[in-house]
Design a protein around this motif. Structure first.
Motif, PDB file in Angstrom:
ATOM      1  N   GLU A 101      32.208  31.175  33.951  1.00 17.80           N
ATOM      2  CA  GLU A 101      32.804  30.111  34.756  1.00 17.80           C
ATOM      3  C   GLU A 101      33.209  28.913  33.901  1.00 17.80           C
ATOM      4  O   GLU A 101      33.714  27.921  34.423  1.00 17.80           O
ATOM      5  N   SER A 102      33.034  29.006  32.616  1.00 15.21           N
ATOM      6  CA  SER A 102      33.265  27.877  31.716  1.00 15.21           C
ATOM      7  C   SER A 102      34.747  27.501  31.627  1.00 15.21           C
ATOM      8  O   SER A 102      35.609  28.371  31.563  1.00 15.21           O
ATOM      9  N   PRO A 103      35.054  26.202  31.587  1.00 18.56           N
ATOM     10  CA  PRO A 103      36.440  25.768  31.362  1.00 18.56           C
ATOM     11  C   PRO A 103      36.900  26.008  29.932  1.00 18.56           C
ATOM     12  O   PRO A 103      38.072  25.771  29.613  1.00 18.56           O
ATOM     13  N   TYR A 104      35.989  26.484  29.074  1.00 15.30           N
ATOM     14  CA  TYR A 104      36.328  26.747  27.673  1.00 15.30           C
ATOM     15  C   TYR A 104      36.462  28.239  27.365  1.00 15.30           C
ATOM     16  O   TYR A 104      36.685  28.621  26.226  1.00 15.30           O
ATOM     17  N   GLU A 105      36.301  29.090  28.401  1.00 14.45           N
ATOM     18  CA  GLU A 105      36.396  30.541  28.212  1.00 14.45           C
ATOM     19  C   GLU A 105      37.064  31.166  29.440  1.00 14.45           C
ATOM     20  O   GLU A 105      36.400  31.518  30.413  1.00 14.45           O
ATOM     21  N   PHE A 106      38.397  31.288  29.413  1.00 17.04           N
ATOM     22  CA  PHE A 106      39.057  31.901  30.569  1.00 17.04           C
ATOM     23  C   PHE A 106      40.497  32.270  30.243  1.00 17.04           C
ATOM     24  O   PHE A 106      41.077  31.828  29.246  1.00 17.04           O
ATOM     25  N   GLY A 107      41.039  33.105  31.099  1.00  7.95           N
ATOM     26  CA  GLY A 107      42.437  33.490  31.012  1.00  7.95           C
ATOM     27  C   GLY A 107      43.062  33.469  32.395  1.00  7.95           C
ATOM     28  O   GLY A 107      42.379  33.267  33.403  1.00  7.95           O
ATOM     29  N   GLU A 108      44.354  33.699  32.433  1.00 13.02           N
ATOM     30  CA  GLU A 108      45.118  33.663  33.680  1.00 13.02           C
ATOM     31  C   GLU A 108      45.577  35.075  34.030  1.00 13.02           C
ATOM     32  O   GLU A 108      45.950  35.844  33.147  1.00 13.02           O
ATOM     33  N   VAL A 109      45.558  35.403  35.318  1.00  9.66           N
ATOM     34  CA  VAL A 109      46.021  36.707  35.787  1.00  9.66           C
ATOM     35  C   VAL A 109      47.284  36.498  36.614  1.00  9.66           C
ATOM     36  O   VAL A 109      47.297  35.688  37.547  1.00  9.66           O
ATOM     37  N   VAL A 110      48.326  37.242  36.256  1.00  2.00           N
ATOM     38  CA  VAL A 110      49.657  37.026  36.819  1.00  2.00           C
ATOM     39  C   VAL A 110      50.240  38.346  37.307  1.00  2.00           C
ATOM     40  O   VAL A 110      50.059  39.388  36.669  1.00  2.00           O
ATOM     41  N   LEU A 111      50.940  38.316  38.445  1.00  5.95           N
ATOM     42  CA  LEU A 111      51.783  39.432  38.861  1.00  5.95           C
ATOM     43  C   LEU A 111      53.198  39.173  38.358  1.00  5.95           C
ATOM     44  O   LEU A 111      53.714  38.066  38.488  1.00  5.95           O
ATOM     45  N   GLN A 112      53.823  40.207  37.817  1.00  2.70           N
ATOM     46  CA  GLN A 112      55.213  40.091  37.343  1.00  2.70           C
ATOM     47  C   GLN A 112      56.046  41.198  37.970  1.00  2.70           C
ATOM     48  O   GLN A 112      55.737  42.384  37.803  1.00  2.70           O
ATOM     49  N   ASP A 113      57.081  40.811  38.714  1.00  2.00           N
ATOM     50  CA  ASP A 113      57.949  41.784  39.383  1.00  2.00           C
ATOM     51  C   ASP A 113      58.621  42.683  38.346  1.00  2.00           C
ATOM     52  O   ASP A 113      59.190  42.202  37.373  1.00  2.00           O
ATOM     53  N   VAL A 114      58.545  43.985  38.565  1.00  2.00           N
ATOM     54  CA  VAL A 114      59.064  44.957  37.596  1.00  2.00           C
ATOM     55  C   VAL A 114      60.566  44.832  37.416  1.00  2.00           C
ATOM     56  O   VAL A 114      61.083  44.965  36.300  1.00  2.00           O
ATOM     57  N   SER A 115      61.299  44.565  38.480  1.00  2.00           N
ATOM     58  CA  SER A 115      62.757  44.568  38.404  1.00  2.00           C
ATOM     59  C   SER A 115      63.379  43.213  38.093  1.00  2.00           C
ATOM     60  O   SER A 115      64.437  43.137  37.470  1.00  2.00           O
ATOM     61  N   THR A 116      62.718  42.112  38.503  1.00  2.00           N
ATOM     62  CA  THR A 116      63.338  40.792  38.353  1.00  2.00           C
ATOM     63  C   THR A 116      62.614  39.873  37.372  1.00  2.00           C
ATOM     64  O   THR A 116      63.179  38.873  36.936  1.00  2.00           O
ATOM     65  N   GLY A 117      61.355  40.169  37.053  1.00  2.00           N
ATOM     66  CA  GLY A 117      60.579  39.269  36.205  1.00  2.00           C
ATOM     67  C   GLY A 117      59.931  38.120  36.969  1.00  2.00           C
ATOM     68  O   GLY A 117      59.193  37.321  36.381  1.00  2.00           O
ATOM     69  N   ASN A 118      60.225  38.005  38.274  1.00  2.00           N
ATOM     70  CA  ASN A 118      59.571  37.018  39.128  1.00  2.00           C
ATOM     71  C   ASN A 118      58.055  37.088  38.958  1.00  2.00           C
ATOM     72  O   ASN A 118      57.483  38.166  38.839  1.00  2.00           O
ATOM     73  N   GLU A 119      57.390  35.922  38.921  1.00  2.00           N
ATOM     74  CA  GLU A 119      55.955  35.893  38.668  1.00  2.00           C
ATOM     75  C   GLU A 119      55.182  35.190  39.775  1.00  2.00           C
ATOM     76  O   GLU A 119      55.681  34.257  40.419  1.00  2.00           O
ATOM     77  N   VAL A 120      53.954  35.665  39.977  1.00  2.00           N
ATOM     78  CA  VAL A 120      53.004  35.050  40.902  1.00  2.00           C
ATOM     79  C   VAL A 120      51.690  34.870  40.148  1.00  2.00           C
ATOM     80  O   VAL A 120      51.103  35.848  39.669  1.00  2.00           O
ATOM     81  N   VAL A 121      51.232  33.640  40.013  1.00  2.00           N
ATOM     82  CA  VAL A 121      49.935  33.386  39.385  1.00  2.00           C
ATOM     83  C   VAL A 121      48.843  33.637  40.422  1.00  2.00           C
ATOM     84  O   VAL A 121      48.781  32.956  41.450  1.00  2.00           O
ATOM     85  N   LEU A 122      47.996  34.636  40.152  1.00  2.00           N
ATOM     86  CA  LEU A 122      46.911  34.943  41.082  1.00  2.00           C
ATOM     87  C   LEU A 122      45.729  33.998  40.914  1.00  2.00           C
ATOM     88  O   LEU A 122      45.072  33.638  41.888  1.00  2.00           O
ATOM     89  N   GLY A 123      45.455  33.608  39.672  1.00  2.00           N
ATOM     90  CA  GLY A 123      44.336  32.692  39.443  1.00  2.00           C
ATOM     91  C   GLY A 123      43.805  32.820  38.034  1.00  2.00           C
ATOM     92  O   GLY A 123      44.344  33.562  37.203  1.00  2.00           O
ATOM     93  N   ASN A 124      42.735  32.090  37.756  1.00  2.00           N
ATOM     94  CA  ASN A 124      42.060  32.122  36.459  1.00  2.00           C
ATOM     95  C   ASN A 124      40.793  32.960  36.545  1.00  2.00           C
ATOM     96  O   ASN A 124      40.130  32.977  37.585  1.00  2.00           O
ATOM     97  N   THR A 125      40.443  33.622  35.450  1.00  2.00           N
ATOM     98  CA  THR A 125      39.260  34.484  35.458  1.00  2.00           C
ATOM     99  C   THR A 125      37.996  33.694  35.758  1.00  2.00           C
ATOM    100  O   THR A 125      37.062  34.236  36.367  1.00  2.00           O
ATOM    101  N   ARG A 126      37.940  32.429  35.381  1.00  2.00           N
ATOM    102  CA  ARG A 126      36.723  31.639  35.611  1.00  2.00           C
ATOM    103  C   ARG A 126      36.478  31.400  37.095  1.00  2.00           C
ATOM    104  O   ARG A 126      35.362  31.053  37.496  1.00  2.00           O
TER     105      ARG A 126
END
Length: 218
Positions: A78-103
């Motif tokens: 849960e640390s603010p110093y250890e995390f990454g971001e998880v994103v959906l990326q549309d296969v055909s358009t590259g459109n992105e949706v940020v789902l959230g951070n691993t923390r």
């Protein structure tokens, strides 16, 4: 379809009326604020050709996607110093949706229907999370249903360690004689592996194929 952008309006306004030159257009949706609307940014809803007065009804096919984040099957730090971001990326358009951070441990997002890649992007740390800049970790086709789609996302991780040598000997320990080695993923992702001034390395990465690239530092 030559890059010019003309706003049609906001979803809060409901109706829209606009005058446009004849031609081919893409109708693109981008989220601005709030949790009740799709979080997509740059989603192509429709492609149209205009050569006369036209009336359009734009209905957004939206689903709720929710689940837990894990790293190698374990709850992420849960640390603010250890995390990454998880994103959906549309296969055909590259459109992105940020789902959230691993923390955060879990997520819930409104998403337009479509086919997406699931991608992980490192933000902070590296002792307990992968350091990949933009790694593929899965895929999903989101179809319109009446229920929330439950999707737990596990980010695989393996340690990579070693030592850099120069003709079998330690590289020079000088700021004026140094290079960096980078990992290059199969899809062009790249991130730093090691600096020759500190030749021993241990990094956590998402499993996959990589090239190691040497770059002299000026």
């Amino acid at each position: 379809l030559h890059g010019n952008v003309t706003p049609l309006g906001n979803t809060s306004e409901g109706d829209f009326a606009i005058e446009l030159l004849p031609g081919a257009y893409e109708i693109v949706y981008s989220h601005l604020t709030g949790d009740a609307l799709p979080h997509d940014s740059g989603a192509v809803l429709r492609r149209i050709w205009l050569d006369e007065d036209t009336e359009l009804e734009l209905d957004l096919a939206v689903m709720t996607l929710a689940g837990e984040f894990t790293i190698n099957g374990e709850v992420p730090p849960e640390s603010p110093y250890e995390f990454g971001e998880v994103v959906l990326q549309d296969v055909s358009t590259g459109n992105e949706v940020v789902l959230g951070n691993t923390r955060d441990g879990s997520y819930s997002a409104q998403v337009l229907v479509g086919e997406y890649q699931i991608r992980y992007r490192h933000i902070e740390g590296g002792e307990f999370v992968p350091v990949n800049a933009d790694a593929w970790v899965g895929g999903i086709t989101i179809e319109e249903t009446r229920e929330t789609i439950e999707l737990d996302i596990d980010i695989p991780m393996v340690p990579l360690s070693g030592t850099v040598t120069l003709d079998g000997a330690a590289p020079p320990d000088s700021p004026y004689e140094r290079a960096k080695l980078f990992l290059i993923g199969n899809e062009g992702e790249e991130f730093e592996l090691v600096d020759t001034n500190a030749p021993e390395f241990v990094v956590n990465v998402v499993p996959g194929g990589y090239d190691i690239e040497y770059r002299l530092q000026a």
